[in-house]
Every structure is written in structure tokens, then in C-alpha cells.
Design a protein around this motif. Structure first.
Motif, mmCIF file in Angstrom:
data_model
loop_
_atom_site.group_PDB
_atom_site.id
_atom_site.type_symbol
_atom_site.label_atom_id
_atom_site.label_comp_id
_atom_site.label_asym_id
_atom_site.label_seq_id
_atom_site.Cartn_x
_atom_site.Cartn_y
_atom_site.Cartn_z
ATOM 1 N N ALA A 118 0.834 -1.153 -0.055
ATOM 2 C CA ALA A 118 0.048 -0.052 0.129
ATOM 3 C C ALA A 118 0.747 1.428 -0.253
ATOM 4 C CB ALA A 118 -1.016 0.043 1.048
ATOM 5 N N THR A 119 2.051 1.115 0.571
ATOM 6 C CA THR A 119 2.917 2.550 0.895
ATOM 7 C C THR A 119 4.380 2.069 0.529
ATOM 8 O OG1 THR A 119 3.143 2.376 2.950
ATOM 9 C CG2 THR A 119 1.145 3.859 2.299
ATOM 10 N N SER A 123 12.062 0.936 5.056
ATOM 11 C CA SER A 123 13.070 0.038 5.363
ATOM 12 C C SER A 123 13.744 -0.578 4.511
ATOM 13 C CB SER A 123 12.471 -0.756 6.476
ATOM 14 O OG SER A 123 11.408 -1.687 6.081
ATOM 15 N N PHE A 124 13.042 -0.679 3.263
ATOM 16 C CA PHE A 124 13.340 -1.464 2.062
ATOM 17 C C PHE A 124 13.517 -3.091 2.398
ATOM 18 C CE2 PHE A 124 16.139 2.420 1.268
ATOM 19 C CZ PHE A 124 15.071 2.877 0.480
ATOM 20 N N THR A 125 12.597 -3.243 3.150
ATOM 21 C CA THR A 125 12.044 -4.685 3.286
ATOM 22 C C THR A 125 10.582 -4.985 3.192
ATOM 23 O OG1 THR A 125 11.284 -4.478 5.863
ATOM 24 C CG2 THR A 125 13.682 -5.193 5.263
ATOM 25 N N VAL A 126 10.264 -6.220 2.900
ATOM 26 C CA VAL A 126 8.617 -6.330 2.564
ATOM 27 C C VAL A 126 7.596 -6.059 3.737
ATOM 28 C CG1 VAL A 126 6.862 -7.792 1.541
ATOM 29 C CG2 VAL A 126 9.129 -7.888 0.629
ATOM 30 N N LYS A 127 6.857 -5.108 3.918
ATOM 31 C CA LYS A 127 5.999 -4.987 5.000
ATOM 32 C C LYS A 127 4.892 -5.847 5.039
ATOM 33 C CE LYS A 127 4.978 -0.521 4.117
ATOM 34 N NZ LYS A 127 4.203 0.768 4.390
ATOM 35 N N ASP A 128 3.904 -5.971 6.027
ATOM 36 C CA ASP A 128 2.811 -6.494 6.023
ATOM 37 C C ASP A 128 2.008 -6.279 4.681
ATOM 38 O OD1 ASP A 128 3.504 -7.588 8.345
ATOM 39 O OD2 ASP A 128 2.345 -6.480 9.445
ATOM 40 N N LEU A 129 1.362 -7.221 4.136
ATOM 41 C CA LEU A 129 0.660 -6.873 2.986
ATOM 42 C C LEU A 129 -0.805 -6.978 3.278
ATOM 43 C CD1 LEU A 129 2.427 -9.782 0.495
ATOM 44 C CD2 LEU A 129 3.172 -7.375 1.407
ATOM 45 N N LYS A 130 -1.429 -6.126 2.402
ATOM 46 C CA LYS A 130 -2.959 -6.062 2.240
ATOM 47 C C LYS A 130 -3.432 -7.310 1.538
ATOM 48 C CE LYS A 130 -3.175 -1.791 4.001
ATOM 49 N NZ LYS A 130 -3.723 -1.391 5.215
ATOM 50 N N SER A 131 -4.439 -7.839 1.758
ATOM 51 C CA SER A 131 -5.004 -9.066 1.223
ATOM 52 C C SER A 131 -5.597 -9.059 -0.448
ATOM 53 C CB SER A 131 -5.958 -9.818 2.226
ATOM 54 O OG SER A 131 -7.040 -9.122 2.498
ATOM 55 N N GLY A 132 -5.809 -7.796 -0.891
ATOM 56 C CA GLY A 132 -6.611 -7.454 -2.050
ATOM 57 C C GLY A 132 -6.223 -8.080 -2.946
ATOM 58 N N ALA A 133 -5.001 -8.274 -3.368
ATOM 59 C CA ALA A 133 -4.199 -8.794 -4.463
ATOM 60 C C ALA A 133 -4.852 -10.614 -4.545
ATOM 61 C CB ALA A 133 -2.797 -8.963 -4.533
ATOM 62 N N THR A 134 -4.735 -11.114 -3.116
ATOM 63 C CA THR A 134 -4.933 -12.561 -2.969
ATOM 64 C C THR A 134 -6.389 -12.587 -3.244
ATOM 65 O OG1 THR A 134 -3.320 -12.821 -1.266
ATOM 66 C CG2 THR A 134 -4.928 -14.333 -1.369
ATOM 67 N N ARG A 135 -7.266 -11.746 -2.668
ATOM 68 C CA ARG A 135 -8.727 -12.024 -2.854
ATOM 69 C C ARG A 135 -9.251 -11.797 -4.382
ATOM 70 N NH1 ARG A 135 -11.310 -8.122 -0.811
ATOM 71 N NH2 ARG A 135 -9.584 -6.739 -0.081
ATOM 72 N N MET A 136 -8.504 -10.966 -5.093
ATOM 73 C CA MET A 136 -8.735 -10.828 -6.502
ATOM 74 C C MET A 136 -8.614 -11.894 -7.387
ATOM 75 S SD MET A 136 -7.933 -6.698 -7.394
ATOM 76 C CE MET A 136 -6.069 -6.825 -7.094
#
Length: 241
Positions: A118-119, A123-136
Motif C-alpha cells: 500500500a505504501t 526500511s526496504f524490506t517487505v512490509k505486511d501485505l494487504k489481502s486485496g491482491a490475493t482476494r482478487m
């Protein structure tokens, strides 16, 4: 749909890549299908990521329709370009409309690009992900393809001045094997698996990157766990909620 704007924009971007002597490495392009819908889920380290993430589909000759903040579509220059390339505006206060637009695009056989963090990750690491991509992907029966970028943050990222004219910067684009979430799957578990894969891919891209900072003042573009001066992920945890 007619694409009168996208091809010239791609041609312009490739010309700029050449003029700047960029060294772009792409691996795993075969994972993007040559036809049919697909969701590309990409990490986010730069304001320019959509330009480079789209290259993941170049071998398959696909044009990626990115989901992007609606504010970009209101920009006097960016707006007409974004609409001309048939990207999908996202209004965070009314997200259902953009979600439905993305589903429609996927069902019609388009490749939709999503930045599930989302933003930008400072930190240039992978943050927590929103689930929208998976749900789509689950809702449309389309593959969910993890992609990571590295090197783009050196041009323009949050908290640092942009430098769009530096030459010889390597850019790494890794495309992973697709996930195939189903409607009955636990979408949070699939999203966690997506994040795990993206984290492993990003760590590899960072460790195999062919350049190192020129000195202490140049370590800002490396994550803390690799000796860089980027802030630790904990500093920006609230952004991932």
C-alpha cells in the motif's frame, strides 16, 4: 481496448533507460502468462516502481494495468497518461469501486498490477501485505504472481531527494512462480505465503546486487540488516496496518 498511449510511453521509458545506461536484469518472465488474467503483486521501494514492474510482462507482450492512488489521476500531466494507459484509480475511502474495476479487468483477460504493501517501504524490506491482491486472484481464478524490484529506490523514494539523471544504476526484477489461490482458501494464509516468497526473493536481489554504496553517506539505500542506514521495519510498522 485500444492502447494508443501505453506503447509510446513504453518506448519513451526504454529510450531513457538506454540514455541513462541502466543495467536491467529480469529473471522469471516466463511466469507471466501470454494470455488470460493474472495479478502481479510487487514490492514497493520507489515512486517509479510501476514503470519497472511492468517490464516483468514484457516477454509475454502484456500491458499491466496498475492500481494506483486516485490523486495521481488528478494530476495535470500524470492523470491523462494514467487514464490513457487504462490503469485503475484507487480511492481509499471508497475502495469497492476500484476492487470491482480490477475484477472486471481480470475477468476480461487483463494483467492487473498491485502494490500490496500500500505504501513505499522505507526500511526496504517487505512490509505486511494487504489481502486485496490475493482476494482478487481467488475471486477470478487467476494466478497471483510475486515480483520484487531492487535498485529503483536509488532514483526516487520517500524521504530522499530524487535523482533521475544518475547513470549506470543496476535494476533487478525477479518474477516468482505463481500462487493459485481458490475461493475456499484462507486468504490471510495465502497472503502470508505471498509475503514470505517476496521476502526471500527481495533478500536474494539485495544480496546479489552488483553495486555497493560508495561510502557511509551512500548507505541510505541499503536495509539495516545488510549494513545500510535505512530505518528498521519497526519504525514504520503503523503504515502496514
Amino acid at each position: 481496448m485500444a492502447d494508443l498511449v501505453y506503447p509510446p510511453v513504453i518506448a519513451f521509458a526504454r529510450t531513457m533507460f538506454t540514455l541513462l545506461g541502466m543495467k536491467i536484469t529480469i529473471e522469471g518472465e516466463e511466469h507471466v502468462p501470454a494470455d488470460g488474467g493474472a495479478v502481479i503483486a510487487c514490492n514497493h521501494v520507489s515512486y517509479l516502481d510501476f514503470i519497472f514492474c511492468g517490464l516483468a510482462a514484457r516477454r509475454s507482450k502484456r500491458l499491466v494495468r496498475f492500481m494506483a492512488k486516485d490523486s495521481i489521476f488528478r494530476h495535470s500531466i500524470g492523470g491523462p497518461l494514467m487514464r490513457g494507459m487504462h490503469h485503475i484509480p484507487v480511492d481509499r475511502d471508497a475502495g469497492m469501486a476500484s476492487y470491482k474495476a480490477a475484477l472486471s479487468a481480470l475477468k476480461s483477460g487483463e494483467v492487473v498490477g498491485v502494490f500490496p504493501e500500500a505504501t513505499i517501504s522505507q526500511s526496504f524490506t517487505v512490509k505486511d501485505l494487504k489481502s486485496g491482491a490475493t482476494r482478487m486472484a481467488a475471486a477470478t481464478g487467476t494466478p497471483l504472481i510475486p515480483v520484487v524490484l531492487w535498485g529503483t529506490q536509488r532514483f526516487w523514494t520517500k524521504g530522499h531527494p530524487k535523482n533521475l539523471t544518475q547513470r549506470g544504476v543496476p535494476i533487478t526484477i525477479l518474477v516468482g512462480e505463481p500462487l493459485h489461490p481458490g475461493r475456499r482458501d484462507n486468504q490471510d494464509a495465502v497472503t502470508a505465503e505471498l509475503r514470505s516468497r517476496m521476502t526471500i526473493m527481495l533478500d536474494r536481489a539485495q544480496r546479489e546486487y552488483p553495486q555497493q554504496p560508495k561510502g557511509p553517506e551512500d548507505k541510505w539505500w541499503l536495509p539495516a540488516h545488510l549494513g545500510g542506514s535505512a530505518p528498521s521495519p519497526a519504525v514504520y510498522e503503523p503504515e502496514a496496518q
